[in-house]
Design a protein around this motif. Structure first.
Motif, mmCIF file in Angstrom:
data_model
loop_
_atom_site.group_PDB
_atom_site.id
_atom_site.type_symbol
_atom_site.label_atom_id
_atom_site.label_comp_id
_atom_site.label_asym_id
_atom_site.label_seq_id
_atom_site.Cartn_x
_atom_site.Cartn_y
_atom_site.Cartn_z
ATOM 1 N N UNK A 100 0.785 -1.297 -0.006
ATOM 2 C CA UNK A 100 0.071 -0.113 -0.004
ATOM 3 C C UNK A 100 0.862 1.403 -0.043
ATOM 4 N N UNK A 101 2.130 1.211 0.725
ATOM 5 C CA UNK A 101 2.878 2.564 0.729
ATOM 6 C C UNK A 101 3.439 2.791 -0.599
ATOM 7 N N UNK A 102 4.030 1.734 -1.347
ATOM 8 C CA UNK A 102 4.522 1.950 -2.687
ATOM 9 C C UNK A 102 3.498 2.267 -3.706
ATOM 10 N N UNK A 103 2.278 1.663 -3.599
ATOM 11 C CA UNK A 103 1.222 2.134 -4.356
ATOM 12 C C UNK A 103 0.938 3.473 -4.261
ATOM 13 N N UNK A 104 0.642 4.212 -2.958
ATOM 14 C CA UNK A 104 0.561 5.546 -2.788
ATOM 15 C C UNK A 104 1.589 6.131 -3.260
ATOM 16 N N UNK A 105 2.858 5.976 -2.911
ATOM 17 C CA UNK A 105 3.942 6.785 -3.443
ATOM 18 C C UNK A 105 4.233 7.079 -4.915
ATOM 19 N N UNK A 106 3.704 5.860 -5.562
ATOM 20 C CA UNK A 106 3.808 6.251 -7.175
ATOM 21 C C UNK A 106 2.637 6.928 -7.616
ATOM 22 N N UNK A 107 1.520 6.710 -6.974
ATOM 23 C CA UNK A 107 0.268 7.247 -7.331
ATOM 24 C C UNK A 107 0.335 8.645 -7.046
ATOM 25 N N UNK A 108 1.025 9.175 -6.055
ATOM 26 C CA UNK A 108 1.307 10.738 -5.934
ATOM 27 C C UNK A 108 2.606 11.356 -6.419
ATOM 28 N N UNK A 109 3.291 10.520 -7.419
ATOM 29 C CA UNK A 109 3.999 11.119 -7.989
ATOM 30 C C UNK A 109 5.679 10.559 -8.160
ATOM 31 N N UNK A 110 5.880 9.605 -7.661
ATOM 32 C CA UNK A 110 7.317 8.850 -7.698
ATOM 33 C C UNK A 110 7.343 8.192 -8.819
ATOM 34 N N UNK A 111 8.491 8.515 -9.589
ATOM 35 C CA UNK A 111 8.714 7.674 -10.818
ATOM 36 C C UNK A 111 9.718 6.321 -10.507
ATOM 37 N N UNK A 112 11.022 6.683 -9.676
ATOM 38 C CA UNK A 112 12.000 5.970 -9.492
ATOM 39 C C UNK A 112 11.832 5.554 -7.819
ATOM 40 N N UNK A 113 11.902 4.386 -7.441
ATOM 41 C CA UNK A 113 12.058 3.902 -5.921
ATOM 42 C C UNK A 113 13.468 3.101 -5.933
ATOM 43 N N UNK A 114 14.334 3.754 -5.220
ATOM 44 C CA UNK A 114 15.539 3.012 -4.842
ATOM 45 C C UNK A 114 15.483 2.390 -3.589
ATOM 46 N N UNK A 115 15.522 1.039 -3.747
ATOM 47 C CA UNK A 115 15.305 0.285 -2.610
ATOM 48 C C UNK A 115 16.390 -0.508 -2.182
ATOM 49 N N UNK A 116 16.491 -0.513 -0.891
ATOM 50 C CA UNK A 116 17.878 -1.205 -0.403
ATOM 51 C C UNK A 116 17.305 -2.241 1.031
ATOM 52 N N UNK A 117 18.500 -2.919 1.198
ATOM 53 C CA UNK A 117 18.189 -3.638 2.614
ATOM 54 C C UNK A 117 19.579 -3.505 3.352
ATOM 55 N N UNK A 118 19.386 -3.309 4.564
ATOM 56 C CA UNK A 118 20.637 -2.996 5.453
ATOM 57 C C UNK A 118 21.467 -4.249 5.392
ATOM 58 N N UNK A 119 21.096 -5.568 5.407
ATOM 59 C CA UNK A 119 21.689 -6.550 5.325
ATOM 60 C C UNK A 119 22.172 -7.053 3.880
ATOM 61 N N UNK A 120 21.582 -6.324 3.122
ATOM 62 C CA UNK A 120 21.591 -7.013 1.618
ATOM 63 C C UNK A 120 20.871 -8.226 1.334
ATOM 64 N N UNK A 121 20.007 -8.396 2.272
ATOM 65 C CA UNK A 121 19.156 -9.910 2.231
ATOM 66 C C UNK A 121 18.107 -9.442 1.301
ATOM 67 N N UNK A 122 17.956 -10.376 0.189
ATOM 68 C CA UNK A 122 17.058 -9.809 -0.878
ATOM 69 C C UNK A 122 15.730 -10.332 -0.436
ATOM 70 N N UNK A 123 15.492 -11.129 0.460
ATOM 71 C CA UNK A 123 14.090 -11.564 0.950
ATOM 72 C C UNK A 123 13.399 -10.144 1.621
ATOM 73 N N UNK A 124 14.143 -9.282 2.026
ATOM 74 C CA UNK A 124 13.575 -8.025 2.541
ATOM 75 C C UNK A 124 13.198 -7.045 1.438
ATOM 76 N N UNK A 125 13.652 -7.430 0.064
ATOM 77 C CA UNK A 125 13.196 -6.346 -1.079
ATOM 78 C C UNK A 125 12.512 -7.202 -2.025
ATOM 79 N N UNK A 126 11.949 -8.298 -1.867
ATOM 80 C CA UNK A 126 11.377 -9.096 -2.655
ATOM 81 C C UNK A 126 9.728 -8.303 -3.088
ATOM 82 N N UNK A 127 9.131 -8.131 -1.868
ATOM 83 C CA UNK A 127 7.549 -7.489 -1.858
ATOM 84 C C UNK A 127 7.739 -5.813 -2.598
ATOM 85 N N UNK A 128 8.856 -5.228 -2.136
ATOM 86 C CA UNK A 128 8.972 -3.820 -2.926
ATOM 87 C C UNK A 128 8.962 -4.317 -4.178
#
Length: 456
Positions: A100-128
């Motif tokens: 829901x947060x990403x959905x609303x961010x893009x809806x309100x004007x964001x084009x590029x989302x830079x997403x990272x995880x502090x541990x570089x654990x890709x499981x924490x990036x999958x949903x994003x």
């Protein structure tokens, strides 16, 4: 070779690094249309600490800030920073909240989302990643850069290839501590370019005094995009200067295509903004100090200053160097986590406790216990078994994705806060920052609130 592309950070990381994210929307508004004509690849305008600070200190609705920027910027992509499953908060959130947060961010004007995880654990990036792609946004996955016995070129290339396989549209090397050495910069960018089909971007900080050299070698190796900040908010704990980079690459095989007249116009405005904040006490000149110790201890500049403040509060400044050495030991004990939010604060606090208590791991914050149990994700290297025993004893650790322990929560929050049930944006703000959101809403009581369109 292709022209060098620039992502401008002055509206997010630039002022976050130098004046604690205190730039207000009314200070940005006069030059947004001019910035839109400069020719940037993107403008970073949201994410990081902006959401929290808008509510906590500036009495601004962060969603409204984004909408205002989008209404003025028609030609340039808007970018934000997201901490994966942490979103903009300091803990993991369930998948439906992330979606829901990403959905609303893009809806309100964001084009590029830079997403990272502090541990570089890709499981924490999958949903994003899944949600960004579903909402037709550009998903840029960032590698949290650090150095250790396990972090090498092969490690980062493997992570980047996995990110590309998951759907990343571009890859960013996120050097949050400013520790990427020039030679390593060249080698890493070269290896990424040889193994990826998507663009590569470099984000660094000038805190240790080597960022410009690292940028130069990255450009030599073929990096596609670099992050810079307009000169009034450049250098120190921020990024290299935009105008200086433009001049440095003029007449080379990798020139930028930025409009210098418009660039200088915006820089003049930002100089006035910076001066005003300096008069208000928001700018501490110490953020401009070069800290070579970062290269020795791998500690980000902001973490250094916070540690010093903690030591001064305990009247233990004379043990500052001892704590810096202990940070390196704690980090190795815990499997070499990158020192980025929230892990930098956690490791630093544990090091202070170890030194001041006189016994290592006699005092352990709950966050460290949760990290060792696996609730933040998988550590880059295994946690030392003896240290694990000291911290959690015989408590169970999890070896599967923590999300399996969570349940959807959006509807539960709606039930708890019926006053926000029809306002997804402020409901999300409340989930991330409950006290700050309530404080903001209380300050707006009695004001006429415009109708907010609900996006499902």
């Amino acid at each position: 070779m292709k022209p060098l592309k620039i992502t401008e950070t002055v509206l997010r990381d630039g002022h976050q690094s130098q004046i604690a994210t205190r730039m207000r929307i009314d200070e940005m508004l006069p030059v947004l249309k001019v910035m839109d004509q400069v020719g940037y690849h993107a403008m970073e305008v949201w994410g990081g600490a902006t959401f929290d600070v808008c509510l906590r200190y500036l009495d601004e609705n962060p969603w409204e800030r984004l909408r205002i920027i989008r209404s003025e910027v028609k030609n340039t992509k808007l970018q934000m920073l997201l901490r994966g499953q942490n979103l903009l908060g300091y803990k993991h959130y369930p998948n439906d909240v992330v979606e829901k947060f990403i959905q609303k961010s893009i809806y309100n004007g964001i084009d590029i989302i830079r997403v990272f995880d502090a541990l570089n654990d890709l499981r924490n990036l999958e949903q994003s990643i899944i949600t960004i792609k579903k909402e037709k946004g550009h998903c840029q996955c960032a590698i949290a850069y650090t150095t250790s016995k396990v972090h090498n070129i092969e490690y980062f290339v493997d992570k980047a290839k996995d990110m590309e396989d998951l759907g990343a549209d571009s890859i960013c090397i996120k050097d949050m501590a400013g520790i990427l050495l020039p030679k390593d910069s060249f080698d890493l960018v070269k290896a990424l370019k040889e193994n990826l089909t998507v663009p590569v971007e470099l984000h660094g900080h000038c805190t240790s005094g080597i960022a410009e050299m690292a940028y130069q070698r990255a450009v030599d190796a073929g990096v596609d995009i670099i992050d810079t900040a307009l000169s009034p908010f450049a250098a120190g704990t921020s990024q290299p200067s935009t105008e200086s980079i433009v001049q440095a690459y003029k007449g080379t095989s990798r020139p930028t295509t930025l409009d210098e007249d418009r660039l200088n116009e915006v820089a003049r405005h930002m100089a006035v903004v910076k001066d005003n904040h300096a008069k208000q006490g928001d700018f501490n000149p110490k953020v401009m100090k070069i800290e070579p110790k970062i290269l020795q201890y791998q500690v980000p500049g902001g973490m250094l200053s916070n540690l010093l403040s903690q030591m001064q509060a305990q009247h233990a400044e004379d043990r500052y160097e001892e704590v810096l050495k202990e940070i390196s030991r704690v980090r190795e004990d815990l499997g070499f986590p990158p020192l980025v939010t929230p892990l930098s604060q956690m490791v630093g606090t544990q090091a202070v406790f170890n030194v001041l208590s006189g016994e290592r791991y006699k005092m352990v914050p709950n966050e460290i216990k949760e990290y060792v149990r696996g609730f933040y994700g998988k550590s880059p290297a295994p946690v030392d078994e003896e240290i694990k025993k000291l911290i959690i004893g015989d408590e169970e650790t999890i070896d599967y994705h923590w999300e399996e322990l969570l349940r959807p929560s959006i509807e539960l929050y709606r039930q708890e806060r019926e006053d926000l049930a029809k306002d997804d944006e402020m409901l999300l703000a409340h989930i991330l920052f409950p006290e700050m959101t309530d404080q903001y809403l209380k300050s707006k009581e009695g004001e006429e609130i415009p109708m907010i369109e609900i996006f499902i």
